[in-house]
Design an enzyme around this catalytic site. Structure first.
Site, PDB file in Angstrom:
ATOM      1  N   MET A 197       0.743  -1.239   0.160  1.00 31.00           N
ATOM      2  CA  MET A 197      -0.015  -0.065  -0.051  1.00 31.00           C
ATOM      3  C   MET A 197       0.950   1.251  -0.086  1.00 31.00           C
ATOM      4  SD  MET A 197      -3.279  -0.736  -0.103  1.00 31.00           S
ATOM      5  CE  MET A 197      -4.475   0.192   0.998  1.00 31.00           C
ATOM      6  N   CYS A 198       0.767   2.069   0.852  1.00 33.31           N
ATOM      7  CA  CYS A 198       1.283   3.548   0.888  1.00 33.31           C
ATOM      8  C   CYS A 198       0.558   4.451   0.172  1.00 33.31           C
ATOM      9  CB  CYS A 198       2.804   3.471   0.591  1.00 33.31           C
ATOM     10  SG  CYS A 198       4.085   2.287   1.833  1.00 33.31           S
TER      11      CYS A 198
END
Length: 306
Positions: free
Chosen positions: A1-2
């Protein structure tokens, strides 16, 4: 993700936009918090000081070790003939303004094994810490920042621990005013790192986002423009990635051929705003239907301050 975020105002104009640059970047991050709740960071570009002056920021410990680490920083800077003219202890960071006309890579090599330097530049100032953007922003005065551009990041830790030094952004070690944020993974990290180290480049972490910054800085040190460096990064870097790079007067992006990592942008005659998801851009213009676009696979782009 991020999640990644970027904002640049063209010609310094902010018509019909009532947020500061720092507030806008923070709002984008908060809107995409589900993508990375572990740590947050901002690369913000302030007005340059006088010629021959640099901003340098370090990570320092809390508690009893802090004073000793700051004294070590003083000793390193003095040995490199970098004269401190102003200093600031803020959160888990220690920032200085120095008069320095020497080689930045030499200064970096002198410091890298003893202290944690996280940004250097005439304009660049990186702030990052463990925690969420709405909590960190007041602690570091992010909403007071109202410069022409900046990039930001929230991280979901997957391959390393949750610490301030593993948070993004990362600067191009040894070079002024170059910073990157990144969503994805580079699969040829060690090959590219060893290749760059043989050419004299330095690294301070094992994070692949730092590799992007150092790669771009190296290419520009060899005479390439930032646009050229963005283009060749699509050929030289393997993996899945969407990244942003910022310099003292521009923001650029690159997106790999698989386009598995999202990136959405909004642009008008005054500004360019970038987020990992459209919900981040919507936070800047509540109630408006925005004409957003998503960059195509294997593309790059660059926007500059006039």
């Amino acid at each position: 993700m991020c999640a990644i975020a970027g904002l640049l105002f063209k010609n310094g104009k902010r018509r019909n936009f009532n947020m500061t640059t720092g507030a806008a970047l923070t709002e984008i991050l908060d809107a995409t918090l589900h993508r990375g709740p572990d740590s947050a960071g901002w690369a913000i570009y302030r007005e340059p000081l006088e010629a021959g002056t640099l901003r340098i920021r370090f990570l320092v410990s809390d508690g009893d070790k802090r004073a000793g680490e700051i004294e070590k920083i003083h000793q390193i800077l003095a040995a490199q003939k970098a004269e401190i003219i102003r200093e600031e202890s803020l959160g888990c960071t220690y920032g200085v303004f120095v008069r320095y006309t020497g080689d930045i890579l030499t200064l970096t090599h002198a410091a890298e094994k003893q202290v944690k330097m996280i940004s250097v530049g005439a304009s660049l100032d990186i702030i990052k810490d463990v925690g969420q953007p709405l909590d960190l922003s007041p602690r570091y005065g992010i909403r007071d920042f109202n410069g022409a551009h900046g990039i930001a990041h929230i991280r979901l830790a997957t391959e390393s621990g949750v610490h301030p030094d593993t948070a993004h952004p990362f600067w191009a070690c040894g070079f002024a005013d170059i910073a990157t944020v990144h969503n994805g993974q580079l699969t040829n990290y060690w090959i590219m790192r060893r290749r760059l180290e043989r050419r004299g480049m330095a690294f301070q972490t094992e994070n692949d986002t730092e590799l992007i910054a150092v790669y771009l800085a190296y290419r520009m040190s060899q005479g390439a423009t930032l646009e050229d460096a963005l283009k060749t990064s699509l050929e030289d870097l393997d993996g899945t990635f969407s990244y942003l790079v910022a310099t003292k007067d521009a923001i650029g992006y690159a997106k790999d051929k698989l386009a598995a990592k999202p990136m959405v942008k909004y642009e008008d005659e005054d500004m360019i705003a970038i987020s990992s998801e459209e919900v981040g851009l919507n936070r800047l213009f509540p109630g408006r239907a925005l004409p957003t676009t998503e960059p195509a696979p294997l593309t790059y782009g660059l926007w500059s301050r006039s």
